[in-house]
Design an enzyme around this catalytic site. Structure first.
Site, PDB file in Angstrom:
ATOM      1  N   CYS A 115       1.260  -0.872   0.145  1.00  0.00           N
ATOM      2  CA  CYS A 115       0.187  -0.088  -0.260  1.00  0.00           C
ATOM      3  C   CYS A 115       1.002   1.391   0.156  1.00  0.00           C
ATOM      4  O   CYS A 115       2.178   1.739  -1.003  1.00  0.00           O
ATOM      5  CB  CYS A 115      -1.241  -0.052   0.981  1.00  0.00           C
ATOM      6  SG  CYS A 115      -2.117   1.534   0.658  1.00  0.00           S
ATOM      7  N   HIS A 116       0.687   2.202   1.350  1.00  0.00           N
ATOM      8  CA  HIS A 116       1.363   3.194   1.053  1.00  0.00           C
ATOM      9  C   HIS A 116       2.627   3.618   1.268  1.00  0.00           C
ATOM     10  O   HIS A 116       3.703   4.027   1.468  1.00  0.00           O
ATOM     11  CB  HIS A 116       0.288   4.752   1.807  1.00  0.00           C
ATOM     12  CG  HIS A 116      -0.226   4.973   0.865  1.00  0.00           C
ATOM     13  ND1 HIS A 116      -1.777   4.330   0.823  1.00  0.00           N
ATOM     14  CD2 HIS A 116      -0.829   6.625   0.511  1.00  0.00           C
ATOM     15  CE1 HIS A 116      -2.787   5.395   0.053  1.00  0.00           C
ATOM     16  NE2 HIS A 116      -1.831   5.764  -0.026  1.00  0.00           N
ATOM     17  N   ALA A 117       3.502   2.246   1.741  1.00  0.00           N
ATOM     18  CA  ALA A 117       4.728   1.662   2.153  1.00  0.00           C
ATOM     19  C   ALA A 117       5.667   2.193   1.015  1.00  0.00           C
ATOM     20  O   ALA A 117       6.670   2.361   1.259  1.00  0.00           O
ATOM     21  CB  ALA A 117       5.074   0.616   2.777  1.00  0.00           C
ATOM     22  N   VAL A 118       4.724   2.416  -0.430  1.00  0.00           N
ATOM     23  CA  VAL A 118       6.035   2.545  -1.260  1.00  0.00           C
ATOM     24  C   VAL A 118       6.598   3.547  -1.274  1.00  0.00           C
ATOM     25  O   VAL A 118       7.484   4.518  -1.384  1.00  0.00           O
ATOM     26  CB  VAL A 118       5.472   2.093  -2.313  1.00  0.00           C
ATOM     27  CG1 VAL A 118       4.074   3.187  -2.970  1.00  0.00           C
ATOM     28  CG2 VAL A 118       6.040   2.660  -3.186  1.00  0.00           C
ATOM     29  N   THR A 119       5.505   4.912  -0.482  1.00  0.00           N
ATOM     30  CA  THR A 119       5.904   6.322   0.249  1.00  0.00           C
ATOM     31  C   THR A 119       7.548   6.409   0.981  1.00  0.00           C
ATOM     32  O   THR A 119       8.168   7.646   0.448  1.00  0.00           O
ATOM     33  CB  THR A 119       4.962   7.211   0.102  1.00  0.00           C
ATOM     34  OG1 THR A 119       4.448   7.112   2.279  1.00  0.00           O
ATOM     35  CG2 THR A 119       3.857   7.203  -0.557  1.00  0.00           C
TER      36      THR A 119
END
Length: 188
Positions: A115-119
């Protein structure tokens, strides 16, 4: 017994911390949760409401951090998991988080993110030339970091396993556990 590190903090997505935590324990791994400080963390639940154009956020479970990021020696761990939620936008600024994650990429150890871990990964330069899943709204972040966004439930690119969101977790953890069984098996 191989140890797995989960890096997270307050406002992490509840299911994206607790599902891999329990799944990896079930598989026989020792799992440590690392956060900026050792304290009781407050997770959140992102859910969908028909009248909203985006997801909503509600309080989720609280859970203790086992170790502060500053005290993590990444070489003590076979792999790392980075949950999503809002925690990654703060973790990416933490120098110890940066040190830990760069070490895992440099040493080609298994890495799972969702999910938003890529940020939290985009400013580290580790996605250049890599294929990754993430929450679809993070596609521009992946592309700006030189990666290729893939809209799939589990994407394996070498030592990295990624997924879009918590509803992809069965495929995500299945792929990650398969990688762990190859690279860091639990000995009976």
């Amino acid at each position: 017994m191989p140890r797995i590190l989960i890096t997270t903090g307050d406002a992490a997505e509840d299911l994206e911390v607790l599902y891999p935590y329990q799944r990896l324990l079930e598989e026989g791994y020792e799992v440590d949760i690392a956060a900026p400080t050792v304290k009781q963390l407050q997770f959140v639940v992102h859910d969908f409401v028909a009248s909203f154009d985006t997801y909503t956020e509600k309080l989720g479970h609280s859970w203790p951090a086992d170790v502060a990021l500053a005290n993590v020696n990444p070489s003590d761990y076979a792999a790392v998991v980075i949950p999503g939620g809002r925690a990654p936008e703060f973790l990416r600024l933490d120098p110890d988080f940066q040190r830990i994650i760069k070490w895992f990429f440099a040493h080609n150890r298994p890495i799972a993110h969702i999910c938003h871990a890529v940020t939290a990964l985009t400013p580290l330069g580790v996605l250049k030339g890599r294929r990754t899943a993430a929450w679809p709204a993070c596609r521009p972040d992946v592309q700006l970091a030189g990666g290729t966004f893939v809209d799939a439930e589990a994407v394996v690119d070498g030592n990295m396993v990624s997924a879009r969101a918590w509803n992809d977790q069965p495929a995500w953890m299945r792929a990650f556990v398969e990688l762990l069984r190859e690279q860091a098996p639990v000995k009976s």
